[in-house]
Design a protein around this motif. Structure first.
Motif: not given
Length: 940
Positions: A326, A401-402, A405-406
């Motif tokens: 995250d 969303t990381s 990226g998504p």
């Protein structure tokens, strides 16, 4: 022991100068004839008997290129010290030390070793062994090792074997990378996947061996060639089995060259070239052998070995990928799973059965969690999210969303949302996605108070009752609603109160039957809505006491009991881009004490009062709207200022009579554009088409390209402008069409200045063209009742250009009541060119009785239509004590040109004797008891 201590002293201090007398020791080499050589190191160490034949030597060596376990070149600063030497110089112990400096980041390393060599006369060969302690700063880790080796050196053939064993820390992870791609899966409470790579530096243990022979020699050099193999290994690396070859050459006693090539599957093929300089010579003999060294001469050589610790830069991919992180916390996403049949800890393998159970988990209450609902079922409850909590269902395609990226969540996109009867209270960084929410009563479906960074997407909201469906108060950050339609019955759809967070509704319609759509109070930021639909409410959109910049893409309001849109005390901006406002109980749109108001592409049908009403508004734009049958004015602006635009509107009075179609009062500095509007009145009484007045400020007004039409009814003026401001006014009225078919009009265009200074252009307008029998006041009426400076141009207007009956008062009427600096230019106008009945084609009247003064040019006009009823093509009347200066030339008139000067009044006319000739033979009548006289030039 004294040699040992002296060796250490020289290694670390290296005296700058040592004075001694040269000696020429002679040695008898066992197994060889006696040979005498001049000593070459005695100048340093003298005849002190500290050293025998083999003396210390120092050197520098540079290795260019890559080699086994090293990238880039390497510099080494060498020191070789004999410790103990045999009586016959046939054996030697020594210390070998060096400082290493790598080209890559200039990292340091070192070698410190001890060794021993023995010359064996029986086989004419030197054998030796050595052991070292090595260090290396590899950039991301510092390694050390113990190494050693054995060797045999001959006149022709050599062979050596070295071993290397790292000690202490042998491997260091210095970085990781995680990139998207591949599959993702849940393991327990976590999501793993992607490409996860760990980066290590590892010191490798191993050994190398080589053997070779001298294959060329002369008086100045020799060449030796070697071949061998090596093996290195470390945890996490492939085993490096490889071959190597090397050529070395001694081109003098102090210079040596090396070229090596090696290959293995870890380090691939590398080529390394080395140049070494050492002083004194390794034999310690001046003029000693530079080439063709014998085995006994080589006891003082530096051992040949890998000087730098072998390090492998490892990249190791985790086959399971990495934990998905995250970005808001820097920690792995923690998932609390909900699925049918679960009853345990919320892990993927044993999920909770209900949202209520998941929210009751203490871990969920801590926040920083994703509650993931895999069900297609129903549940009742009110749920309060902790900070940074996402509540997602598997119904829509879900992304998180990381840091890489998504990522689309596994199991998402089932197409069926869980049905929740209740509400969700959001917190900071909340995400709510994929639920069908039903709420009844006074409570809200979505609540957020004092929080921000909210995302609500892919939901449906159905709210019934007096409550507010979506309540957003005191937002501290943005709130985004996407693909979340709201259906409401009664009460209020959306409340935004306080705070400064941006709010966006994207593809999220708001529909309310028997209630209102939006209420915005004391809010800031940027607020964006899409489609809003209300029926039978009170005020569809209400905005007050806010600094927000608000946009509504489309509003459909039917039967609002009061105003469809009400805006008060807004210091940001409001834009309504489209929609239909029908049967408003008051106005379609009201804006008061506000700024930056834009209403465009809106249809406003039968409002009880005004279509658009703005009071004390700075900067407004009312464009491309359609307003039908307004009860009072279609568009009314009171005390406006700034930049105002009213353009492209269609305003119609069909069954009811509006007061004015467009009524604008300017109360401060302003630029006003009223362009390309279509105004019509059918079968009903109606007021003025366009009315503009100014009460204060410097005002620029442009009224251009408008069409004003009256059919079978009574209109006020077509266009009227009244200037009461003490400032400077620039007024342009051009390209307008004013038509009256079988009806009654006031003036076609009327301009009155009661104060201030003015520049006025009235040009290329068409008034009552090709119409049936009708009545008009003046076609163009100008009243200059100001002491300010004015400049007026009335040019190329067409007034009653038809052959049907039309009754005008005057074509152009000019009244000058006050002021002494007025210039008026009346040129190229067509007045009743082929028909129509006028009192006068052009009338100029000065009867204010205060001593007004004006200059007027009347040139090239067509003045017809007054024959037989006593009217005049040009009728000029000046009363005491006013003064008028006239230039009248090139006009065509079907009747006389009359000039009347009352007693005390004065008319100066350019070229008075030729006035008839200058106007195509028109009859000239000079009347009254005042002064009418010739003047050379009214406009010098």
């Amino acid at each position: 022991m004294k040699r040992f201590y002296l060796a250490l002293l020289i290694a670390f201090c290296v005296p700058g100068t040592l004075l001694a007398q040269p000696v020429d020791p002679a040695y008898e080499e066992p197994g060889f004839e006696n040979e005498n050589y001049g000593g070459d190191v005695s100048a340093l160490f003298g005849d002190s008997a500290w050293f025998g034949r083999y003396r210390p030597h120092f050197g520098y060596r540079y290795e260019a290129g890559d080699t086994i376990g090293r990238i880039g070149g390497l510099s080494s600063f060498d020191a070789f010290f004999p410790l103990l030497e045999g009586e016959d110089s046939d054996w030697l112990t020594f210390i070998d030390a060096r400082l290493l400096l790598g080209d890559d980041n200039h990292n340091l390393g070192s070698n410190v070793g001890v060794g021993a060599r023995q010359f064996i006369p029986e086989i004419q060969r030197t054998i030796g062994a050595y052991i070292y302690y090595d260090t290396r700063d590899a950039g991301y880790a510092t390694f050390d090792q113990v190494s050693g080796g054995v060797e045999t050196l001959g006149d022709i053939w050599d062979a050596r074997l070295n071993w290397y064993v790292p000690t202490g820390q042998t491997r260091n992870q210095y970085a990781t990378t995680h990139t998207s791609g591949g599959g993702y899966s849940f393991v327990g409470h976590y999501l793993t996947g992607g490409t996860f790579t760990r980066y290590y530096q590892a010191a490798m243990k191993g050994l190398d061996m080589e053997a070779g022979a001298k294959f060329y020699t002369n008086d100045f050099m020799d060449l030796r060639a070697y071949a061998g193999w090596y093996h290195f290994q470390a945890k996490g690396s492939k085993q490096a089995w490889g071959w190597k070859s090397r050529i070395e050459s001694r081109i003098s006693d102090v210079v040596s060259l090396n070229l090596s090539v090696q290959n293995d599957r870890v380090f691939d093929t590398t080529v390394n070239f080395a140049v070494g300089i050492q002083w004194p010579s390794i034999t310690g003999l001046r003029g000693g052998p530079r080439a063709d060294l014998k085995a006994w001469d080589r006891l003082g050589e530096t051992p040949e070995r890998l000087r730098s610790i072998v390090v492998d830069n490892q990249e190791i991919q985790d086959p399971n990928g990495g934990l998905v992180i995250d970005p808001t916390t820097g920690l792995p996403f923690y998932f609390m799973h909900v699925a049918t049949g679960g009853n345990s800890d919320g892990s993927y393998e044993d999920p909770y059965a209900t949202l209520a159970a998941a929210f009751a988990d203490p871990r969920t209450q801590q926040g920083n969690v994703v509650v993931y609902d895999h069900r297609n079922g129903m549940e009742t409850g009110d749920f309060t999210l902790a900070g940074n909590t996402q509540v997602l269902s598997a119904g829509p395609t879900q992304f998180i969303t990381s840091t890489i990226g998504p990522i689309q969540l596994p199991d998402s996109n089932t197409g069926v949302n869980p049905q929740i009867t209740g509400s969700f209270t959001l917190n900071n960084r909340s995400v709510l996605s994929g639920f069908d929410i039903t709420t009844t009563g006074a409570g809200s479906s979505i609540l957020a108070n004092g929080v921000g960074n909210l995302m609500v997407s892919n939901n449906t909201i159905n709210h019934t009752g007096a409550g507010t469906a979506i309540s957003l108060t005191n937002l501290t950050g943005p709130a985004s609603f996407s693909q979340t339609p709201l259906t409401k019955s009664g009460g209020l759809g959306v409340l935004i109160s306080g705070g400064s967070g941006n709010v966006t509704f994207t593809n999220s319609s708001i529909t309310n039957t028997n209630g209102d759509g939006i209420d915005i109070q004391n809010a800031g930021g940027t607020i964006q809505f899409g489609q809003v639909t209300t029926t039978n409410g009170t005020t569809s959109v209400n905005v007050s006491n806010s600094t927000a910049n608000i946009t509504i893409n489309n509003l459909s309001s039917t039967n609002a009991a009061a105003d469809s849109v009400l805006i008060n005390n807004l210091t940001g901006s409001f834009t309504l881009n489209g929609g239909t406002l029908t049967n408003s109980g008051a106005t379609g749109v009201t804006a008061t004490n506000s700024q930056n108001i834009t209403i465009q592409n809106v249809t406003i049908d039968t409002p009880t009062t005004e279509g658009i009403f703005a009071q004390n508004v700075t900067n407004f734009n009312f464009s491309s709207n359609t307003i039908d049958d307004s009860g009072i004015d279609a568009i009314a602006v009171l005390n406006g200022s700034g930049n105002g635009t009213i353009s492209g509107n269609t305003i119609r009075s069909i069954l009811t009579a509006f007061d004015d179609a467009i009524d604008v009062e300017i109360g401060g500095d302003a630029t006003l554009d009223i362009d390309n509007n279509i105004i019509s009145s059918v079968l009903a009484l109606a007021g003025t088409g366009i009315e503009v007045s100014t009460t204060a400020g410097n005002v620029t007004t442009r009224i251009r390209g408008n069409q004003i039409n009256s059919i079978l009814n009574a209109f006020g003026d077509g266009i009227t402008f009244t200037g009461d401001s003490t400032g400077a006014m620039t007024t342009t009225i051009t390209g307008n069409t004013i038509q009256n078919t079988a009806g009654v009009f006031g003036n076609g265009i009327g301009v009155v200045y009661n104060n201030g200074s003015a520049t006025t252009t009235i040009a290329m307008n068409t008034i009552d063209s090709d119409d049936l029998v009708n009545l008009f006041g003046s076609g163009v009426y100008l009243n200059l009742n100001t002491t300010g400076v004015t400049d007026t141009t009335i040019n190329q207007n067409t007034i009653s250009d038809d052959n049907l009956a039309a009754l005008f008062n005057d074509g152009i009427a000019i009244d000058i009541d006050r002021g002494t600096d007025h210039d008026v230019f009346i040129t190229s106008n067509s007045i009743a060119q082929t028909g129509g009945i006028f009192d006068d084609g052009i009338e100029i009247l000065m009867n204010g009785g205060v001593g007004a003064n004006a200059r007027i040019r009347v040139n090239s006009n067509t003045l017809n239509g007054s024959a037989g009823i006593g009217g005049r093509g040009l009728d000029v009347a000046v009363f005491s004590p006013d003064l008028l200066c006239l230039e009248v030339m090139g006009n065509n008139s079907s009747t006389a040109l009359d000039f009347f000067a009352a007693v005390g009044g004065t008319i100066n006319v350019e070229d008075l004797p030729n006035l008839s000739v200058d106007n195509n033979g028109a009859t000239i009548n000079l009347l009254g008891g005042g002064t009418i006289q010739n003047i050379a030039d009214c406009f010098p």
